[in-house]
Scaffold this motif. Structure first.
Motif, short mmCIF file in Angstrom:
data_model
loop_
_atom_site.label_atom_id
_atom_site.label_comp_id
_atom_site.label_asym_id
_atom_site.label_seq_id
_atom_site.Cartn_x
_atom_site.Cartn_y
_atom_site.Cartn_z
N ALA A 48 14.23 7.09 -3.75
CA ALA A 48 14.32 8.22 -2.80
C ALA A 48 14.50 7.61 -1.35
O ALA A 48 15.18 8.27 -0.49
N ALA A 49 14.01 6.56 -1.06
CA ALA A 49 14.27 6.01 0.43
C ALA A 49 15.94 5.62 0.69
O ALA A 49 16.50 5.98 1.46
N LYS A 50 16.48 5.24 -0.63
CA LYS A 50 17.82 4.91 -0.56
C LYS A 50 18.73 6.24 -0.48
O LYS A 50 19.76 6.22 0.06
N LEU A 51 18.29 7.28 -1.49
CA LEU A 51 19.13 8.51 -1.27
C LEU A 51 19.02 8.99 0.08
O LEU A 51 19.97 9.71 0.70
N ARG A 52 17.79 8.95 0.78
CA ARG A 52 17.77 9.60 2.29
C ARG A 52 18.86 8.73 2.93
O ARG A 52 19.38 9.52 3.87
N ASP A 53 18.72 7.48 2.80
CA ASP A 53 19.72 6.70 3.75
C ASP A 53 21.21 7.25 3.30
O ASP A 53 21.90 7.20 4.31
N LEU A 55 22.09 9.94 2.23
CA LEU A 55 22.45 11.51 2.63
C LEU A 55 22.65 11.31 4.24
O LEU A 55 23.24 12.41 4.83
N ASP A 56 21.78 10.55 4.77
CA ASP A 56 21.87 10.55 6.34
C ASP A 56 23.15 9.76 7.02
O ASP A 56 23.29 9.60 8.21
#
Length: 184
Positions: A48-53, A55-56
């Motif tokens: 989840a943290a990597k996906l957020r990175d 996407l951001d």
């Protein structure tokens, strides 16, 4: 698969995952430009943290490499790219261009390469750039219709040709052809 998807949609963000060797996308200890990777095993929170990175982050560095030995053409091209919102790294020779690419780790949205360079043929530089950074979009610029170069590079991904003299609109169009959009 990711390359094919990006050909259809140049702004697509991709996260690779692997439990095996990273050598397919890691070169000289670095990921290829624009590549995001998470290695297995990973937790749901880590994913989840990597996906957020991913996407951001922006797909665009906002930087274009210009390789042009004619000073006035180089300045005009830099002015046009600046007006589009890009920052520019300029080189007058193939050697200087390779040094800049290595120094900046290939952190470019694209390279615009003149075929007639003083220390090497532009298509030889294109070949070296392609070997170092296979997904780097390339625009080949020339004052002559170099059909043999076009034919040889016709099947290359993210390669377009720009015949001199050209307008700012033609420059914008050819950048779009290789999947590069002006920074917003």
């Amino acid at each position: 698969l990711a390359d094919a998807a990006r050909q259809l949609r140049g702004d697509l963000k991709v996260l690779f995952t692997t439990g095996y060797a990273r050598n397919a996308i890691v070169h000289d200890g670095r990921l290829d430009p624009g590549v995001q990777l998470i290695t297995k095993p990973f937790s749901y929170a880590g994913l989840a943290a990597k996906l957020r990175d991913v996407l951001d982050t922006s797909n665009s560095t906002g930087r274009i490499l210009i390789v042009e030995d004619e000073a006035l053409v180089q300045m005009l091209l830099a002015d046009n790219l600046d007006a589009m919102g890009f920052s520019v790294a300029a080189a007058s020779t193939a050697t200087e261009a390779l040094n800049k690419v290595r120094l900046l780790g290939g952190d470019f949205d694209a390279a615009i390469v003149d075929l007639g360079l003083p220390d090497a043929k532009g298509d030889a530089l294109v070949k070296e750039l392609r070997a170092l950074y296979p997904s780097l979009p390339l625009v080949i610029s020339s004052g002559a219709d170099d059909t043999h170069v076009r034919n040889r590079l016709a099947k290359e991904r993210h390669v377009a040709f720009l015949l001199k003299p050209y307008t700012g609109d033609q420059l914008r169009t050819v950048l779009a052809e290789v999947g590069v959009r002006a920074p917003q």
